[in-house]
Design an enzyme around this catalytic site. Sequence first.
Site, PDB file in Angstrom:
ATOM      1  N   ARG A 115      96.983   0.178  22.188  1.00  0.00           N
ATOM      2  CA  ARG A 115      97.279  -0.823  23.214  1.00  0.00           C
ATOM      3  C   ARG A 115      98.237  -1.874  22.654  1.00  0.00           C
ATOM      4  NH1 ARG A 115      92.743  -0.702  27.088  1.00  0.00           N
ATOM      5  NH2 ARG A 115      92.532   1.533  27.331  1.00  0.00           N
ATOM      6  N   GLU A 117      98.855  -4.740  23.394  1.00  0.00           N
ATOM      7  CA  GLU A 117      98.493  -6.015  24.024  1.00  0.00           C
ATOM      8  C   GLU A 117      98.571  -7.094  22.957  1.00  0.00           C
ATOM      9  OE1 GLU A 117      94.787  -5.054  26.940  1.00  0.00           O
ATOM     10  OE2 GLU A 117      94.551  -4.519  24.847  1.00  0.00           O
ATOM     11  N   ARG A 146      87.829  -9.602  20.140  1.00  0.00           N
ATOM     12  CA  ARG A 146      87.354  -8.318  20.654  1.00  0.00           C
ATOM     13  C   ARG A 146      88.458  -7.331  21.009  1.00  0.00           C
ATOM     14  NH1 ARG A 146      85.424  -8.431  26.259  1.00  0.00           N
ATOM     15  NH2 ARG A 146      87.092  -9.443  27.388  1.00  0.00           N
ATOM     16  N   HIS A 147      89.699  -7.678  20.641  1.00  0.00           N
ATOM     17  CA  HIS A 147      90.806  -6.761  20.929  1.00  0.00           C
ATOM     18  C   HIS A 147      91.486  -6.271  19.660  1.00  0.00           C
ATOM     19  CE1 HIS A 147      90.535  -8.603  24.983  1.00  0.00           C
ATOM     20  NE2 HIS A 147      90.882  -7.393  25.354  1.00  0.00           N
ATOM     21  N   GLU A 196      82.094  -6.396  28.021  1.00  0.00           N
ATOM     22  CA  GLU A 196      82.391  -5.056  28.520  1.00  0.00           C
ATOM     23  C   GLU A 196      82.497  -4.040  27.388  1.00  0.00           C
ATOM     24  OE1 GLU A 196      86.162  -4.771  30.708  1.00  0.00           O
ATOM     25  OE2 GLU A 196      86.241  -2.722  29.935  1.00  0.00           O
ATOM     26  N   SER A 215      84.416   1.209  30.844  1.00  0.00           N
ATOM     27  CA  SER A 215      85.059   1.074  32.133  1.00  0.00           C
ATOM     28  C   SER A 215      85.211   2.469  32.702  1.00  0.00           C
ATOM     29  CB  SER A 215      86.434   0.454  31.907  1.00  0.00           C
ATOM     30  OG  SER A 215      86.761  -0.380  32.951  1.00  0.00           O
ATOM     31  N   ARG A 245      83.582  -1.834  19.918  1.00  0.00           N
ATOM     32  CA  ARG A 245      82.862  -2.853  20.701  1.00  0.00           C
ATOM     33  C   ARG A 245      81.359  -2.594  20.665  1.00  0.00           C
ATOM     34  NH1 ARG A 245      85.994  -4.940  25.522  1.00  0.00           N
ATOM     35  NH2 ARG A 245      87.922  -5.586  24.506  1.00  0.00           N
TER      36      ARG A 245
HETATM   37  P1  ATP Z   1      89.324  -5.661  28.277  1.00  0.00           P
HETATM   38  O1  ATP Z   1      89.209  -6.168  29.678  1.00  0.00           O
HETATM   39  O2  ATP Z   1      88.166  -6.029  27.422  1.00  0.00           O
HETATM   40  O3  ATP Z   1      90.642  -5.972  27.638  1.00  0.00           O
HETATM   41  P2  ATP Z   1      90.087  -3.156  29.402  1.00  0.00           P
HETATM   42  O4  ATP Z   1      89.624  -3.395  30.794  1.00  0.00           O
HETATM   43  O5  ATP Z   1      91.534  -3.197  29.110  1.00  0.00           O
HETATM   44  O6  ATP Z   1      89.263  -4.081  28.378  1.00  0.00           O
HETATM   45  P3  ATP Z   1      89.723  -0.350  29.407  1.00  0.00           P
HETATM   46  O7  ATP Z   1      91.156  -0.061  29.454  1.00  0.00           O
HETATM   47  O8  ATP Z   1      88.961  -0.140  30.629  1.00  0.00           O
HETATM   48  O9  ATP Z   1      89.475  -1.817  28.893  1.00  0.00           O
HETATM   49  O10 ATP Z   1      89.096   0.421  28.151  1.00  0.00           O
HETATM   50  C1  ATP Z   1      87.788   0.935  28.114  1.00  0.00           C
HETATM   51  C2  ATP Z   1      86.985   0.320  26.979  1.00  0.00           C
HETATM   52  O11 ATP Z   1      87.727   0.347  25.770  1.00  0.00           O
HETATM   53  C3  ATP Z   1      86.627  -1.135  27.164  1.00  0.00           C
HETATM   54  O12 ATP Z   1      85.468  -1.279  27.918  1.00  0.00           O
HETATM   55  C4  ATP Z   1      86.421  -1.587  25.750  1.00  0.00           C
HETATM   56  O13 ATP Z   1      85.131  -1.204  25.289  1.00  0.00           O
HETATM   57  C5  ATP Z   1      87.433  -0.797  24.986  1.00  0.00           C
HETATM   58  N1  ATP Z   1      88.670  -1.562  24.757  1.00  0.00           N
HETATM   59  C6  ATP Z   1      89.661  -1.807  25.641  1.00  0.00           C
HETATM   60  N2  ATP Z   1      90.654  -2.489  25.091  1.00  0.00           N
HETATM   61  C7  ATP Z   1      90.301  -2.689  23.800  1.00  0.00           C
HETATM   62  C8  ATP Z   1      90.941  -3.322  22.697  1.00  0.00           C
HETATM   63  N3  ATP Z   1      92.149  -3.859  22.826  1.00  0.00           N
HETATM   64  N4  ATP Z   1      90.304  -3.337  21.506  1.00  0.00           N
HETATM   65  C9  ATP Z   1      89.087  -2.762  21.373  1.00  0.00           C
HETATM   66  N5  ATP Z   1      88.434  -2.143  22.372  1.00  0.00           N
HETATM   67  C10 ATP Z   1      89.030  -2.104  23.577  1.00  0.00           C
END
Ligand code: ATP
Length: 558
Positions: free
Chosen positions: A313, A315, A321-322, A477, A480, A532
């Site tokens: 990602r 991001e 947590r990211h 979370e 998803s 997570r």
């Molecule tokens: P968040 O809202 O926390 O940024 P997201 O909605 O982008 O997450 P999803 O794309 O739905 O998350 O990814 C599914 C799962 O992967 C999330 O529930 C989380 O457990 C994990 N996850 C998502 N982004 C990250 C990240 N950048 N680092 C670590 N774990 C992540």
Amino acid sequence: MHLPTRLAPLPPRATRAAKEKEKAEKAAKRKAAEDAQKKQQEGTDVSSNDYGDLPMIGSQEYKPSGVSRTTLAQISEKYNETTPIDEAGGVEVCFRAVVENARNQSAKLSFLVFREGLNTIQAVVAASDSLSRQMVKFAGSINAESVVLVHGLVKKTPEPVKSATISHLEIHIKKIYVVAKADSQLPMQVQDAERPLPLEGEEIKEEEGARPIVTLNTRLNNRVIDLRGKHNRAIFAIKDGVTALFQEFLRNQGFIGIQTPKLLGAPSEGGANVFEVGYFATKAFLAQSPQLYKQMLIAARFERVMEVGPVFRAENSNTARHLTEFTGLDLEMAFEEDYHEVVEVLENLMLYIFNGLKSKYKRETDLVRSIYHVDEFKLPEAGKVPRIPFAEGIQMLRDDGLEIGDYDDLSTPDEKRLGALVLKKYGSDFYVLDQFPLNIRPFYTMPSHTAPAHQTGAKDPNSGYSNSYDFFMRGQEILSGAQRIHDAEFLCKRMKEHASPVDPNSDGLRDYVNAFRYGCPPHAGGGIGLERIVMLWLGLPNVRLASLFPRDPNRVMP
Ligand code: ATP
């Protein structure tokens, strides 16, 4: 009056030379006497073959001994607190371990603590007729973190040794060899790694006279030493355990493990959070999730698929947590009539993981929680996971005084607040929020049957709810998921009318859309962040602590 000083007359040159000669002879004699004494001492070092640095294993000088070896884990298991040690004077053992610390108590006595995995044991080296003081000195001076080979006797201790995990036994060393020497000055100490880091936003409380807390950055820069901390070993054993439990449960439910590509020819999910990489003369993109491929495999008649793999990602989220690369635990399955069939599988999967951690990883969990104090993770008492419609969650927050719109996305503080309310109401740290607003979910999400998206010419096709859900641990979370659209025409419609529209004919999406033209059953699934789960299960202050070599916007090394 200033009188000139009377100088002694210089001795004649010949006398001077004789004196110099005499001096040199005396020094030589003294050195010879010292050398002889040293030699004699060395000659009388009864232990000269029982300690020292081993030649490098793999070199010509190293000669394998063939002596069979045991481990600290086996020693502690074999001679537990109730087994008597029959052999007079202890049981002979040979093992390899790491020196956690070594100190010379006196010229005749040294203490060491050996470590192997999560086990530590105390050892003594005591001078005697058959063990020299030189050996005592050598053993007590071995640099911490060196790897050593030990021959010794296992004995019961009169008093439990508080500083070692194997507290009822100790090793009386007979021979000790350094297999791999650690530098005397390490960039950080393993003990530093075993001290808790402050929680996000928490002030560092340093006790007076205590060593300063080593920052997360320093720990991650020296991750090889940092990972030697016992709690770190436990964290990654638990992480491996989660993966194994995930696969075990799903395999038993007929899921097949898959490996989808991580190099993609086009950014398929439409978002901007994608890494671009050079790909020969052109470029490629790192997969943000296995989403589209999981679904294509359902269309390929795989019925139930799961994957454990890296997720990238791009991001720029500098939060606790990211990560920019994390491990996704993904699954997708066909269902008969209602996507809640899949939600139930997911709930049972998570309960299986939590119960598995409780029964199989208690020692590791307790060890980490002894550093990061956190409340016991509460599972739903009735065994039934609270499954709360999004609208009800919003109402709970409003009743608690929060001003929030019906279809607003939940911020992290809102999520945590809802987690606390759910814990109070249902006594569970684990719950599901179901039926999310359609407009905050990806284009492939199936709208609720009541949503305007199912009507032709709806005024706002993105309003209403969707057959989607998130799972939470301690108000954060972890998963998803959703029912995905399995009808090609409806999928094309949703792609175009979505708040962030995508082109169904684009390179990254054409094959995906076509997969649903060949007859694909209804299906749903989810993506879970492995790090997570580990972070929230253990109450770690930062997701980076659950990644061996974490990647974030500021770190791609080591
Ligand atoms: P968040 O809202 O926390 O940024 P997201 O909605 O982008 O997450 P999803 O794309 O739905 O998350 O990814 C599914 C799962 O992967 C999330 O529930 C989380 O457990 C994990 N996850 C998502 N982004 C990250 C990240 N950048 N680092 C670590 N774990 C992540």
